[in-house]
Scaffold this motif. Structure first.
Motif, short mmCIF file in Angstrom:
data_model
loop_
_atom_site.label_atom_id
_atom_site.label_comp_id
_atom_site.label_asym_id
_atom_site.label_seq_id
_atom_site.Cartn_x
_atom_site.Cartn_y
_atom_site.Cartn_z
N ALA A 101 -17.17 -34.46 10.11
CA ALA A 101 -16.60 -32.79 9.63
C ALA A 101 -17.11 -32.14 8.24
N HIS A 102 -15.81 -31.92 7.65
CA HIS A 102 -16.32 -30.76 6.13
C HIS A 102 -16.78 -32.06 5.06
N PHE A 103 -15.60 -33.06 5.13
CA PHE A 103 -15.44 -33.13 3.62
C PHE A 103 -16.60 -34.64 3.33
N GLY A 104 -17.36 -34.98 4.80
CA GLY A 104 -18.13 -35.67 4.65
C GLY A 104 -19.10 -35.14 4.49
N TRP A 123 -26.96 -28.73 5.14
CA TRP A 123 -26.46 -29.93 6.48
C TRP A 123 -25.22 -29.09 6.70
N HIS A 124 -24.34 -29.62 8.31
CA HIS A 124 -23.19 -29.05 8.46
C HIS A 124 -22.86 -30.59 9.18
N GLY A 125 -21.81 -30.80 9.11
CA GLY A 125 -20.65 -31.89 10.04
C GLY A 125 -20.56 -31.42 11.46
N ALA A 126 -21.07 -31.33 12.29
CA ALA A 126 -20.31 -31.06 13.57
C ALA A 126 -19.23 -30.44 14.04
N GLU A 127 -18.59 -31.19 13.74
CA GLU A 127 -16.64 -31.00 13.61
C GLU A 127 -16.30 -30.69 12.80
N ASP A 128 -16.72 -30.14 11.57
CA ASP A 128 -16.33 -29.08 11.10
C ASP A 128 -15.49 -27.80 11.01
N MET A 129 -14.51 -27.86 10.74
CA MET A 129 -13.35 -26.25 11.60
C MET A 129 -13.11 -26.41 10.38
N ASP A 185 -12.65 -35.94 8.50
CA ASP A 185 -11.71 -35.76 6.57
C ASP A 185 -10.81 -36.42 6.31
N ALA A 186 -9.78 -37.30 7.71
CA ALA A 186 -8.59 -37.67 6.81
C ALA A 186 -8.97 -38.80 6.46
#
Length: 291
Positions: free
Chosen positions: A271-274, A239-245, A186-187
């Motif tokens: 993650a989320h912003f992916g 769709w979901h990024g597996a590292e999303d918090m 995300d960063a």
């Protein structure tokens, strides 16, 4: 570009923006939380190439749209229907990203004769989802906001209004405040100068009036949604990024198990912003675009 103003069924004004090919396949794009109609979208040239007419609008209380006090997640379906009627669109697809994803699912459940496909990226599940630990894996800032909304609506409103004023004056403060909670992927996404300019424009427009839209989104997510995801009959792409918090991945896993015709894509290492990167693919799938 000035938005088109459309009247909702109850007389409210909705600020609507169109992108791409006006004669193309219609797809509604429902923005994140907080957000606005000028948030992340595929490039107009890409939309023209795909033959897509993309329609985005400010949810009530954001940007140029009037507030709808006490709105539920389900309320988005009536607004989408009003815009579709104004534009002369009988059938269409709906894509929602982040906070827009539950609202896209509402359209799939409540407009079965008109919505033929639904794409939901990094979605939240209903707050009362049976068998789901709603807060598990969620970042501390989101847990704080949602727990506060559960406890005291007035207090969370005052706190979020103050934060919104700071973000409107300097949109970079929102990302700066999240910096310590951003995953590496995300960063990397938000370090891009073009992405940061787009997000600054998006947040500035979201809070152009006040924080009402943001407040009402958070309240809507933490109360009864007003529909059942099990009632969605349209083909649904999750769709979901597996590292999303920010929206934990188990939310999409739960949705995939409940929606009759759902396909779930979990992408490792993002993650989320992916979700910005896959937005074009989601719109293409939702439109049924060839190629």
């Amino acid at each position: 570009m000035q938005p088109r103003l459309v009247m909702a069924a109850d007389g409210r004004t909705l600020a609507v923006q169109s992108f791409g090919d006006p004669a193309g396949r219609p797809v509604f794009l429902l923005h994140g939380t907080p957000g606005s109609r000028v948030g992340p979208t595929p490039r107009p040239t890409v939309l023209y190439h795909l033959g897509v007419h993309l329609i985005s609008f400010d949810r009530p209380g954001y940007g140029g749209s009037d507030r709808q006090r006490g709105r539920q997640v389900a309320s988005a379906a009536a607004d989408v229907q009003a815009i579709a009627d104004e534009l002369g669109l009988e059938r269409f697809a709906v894509v929602g990203r982040s906070g827009g994803a539950p609202h896209a699912l509402a359209c799939g459940a409540l407009l079965p004769g008109r919505v033929h496909r639904v794409a939901a990226l990094v979605a939240l599940a209903p707050h009362d989802a049976e068998g789901l630990d709603w807060f598990a894996g969620m970042t501390a800032s989101n847990i704080r906001d949602y727990r506060a909304a559960e406890r005291d609506h007035l207090r969370i409103a005052a706190t979020m209004a103050q934060r919104a004023r700071r973000i409107r004056d300097d949109p970079a403060t929102l990302l700066a405040g999240l910096r310590q909670e951003l995953s590496g992927s995300d960063a990397s996404v938000v370090s891009d100068a073009g992405i940061r300019r787009m997000l600054a424009r998006n947040y500035r427009e979201a809070f152009r009036q006040n924080a009402d839209g943001w407040i009402d989104d958070v309240l809507a997510f933490t109360t009864e949604w007003g529909f059942k995801v099990q009632d969605i009959t349209a083909a649904t792409w999750l769709w979901h990024g597996a590292e999303d918090m920010f929206s934990p991945v188990d939310h999409s896993r739960w949705l995939a198990a409940q929606i009759p015709d759902a396909t779930l894509f979990l992408e490792p290492g993002v993650a989320h912003f992916g979700s910005f990167r896959v937005l074009t693919a989601a719109v293409k799938w939702a439109a049924g675009a060839p190629g």
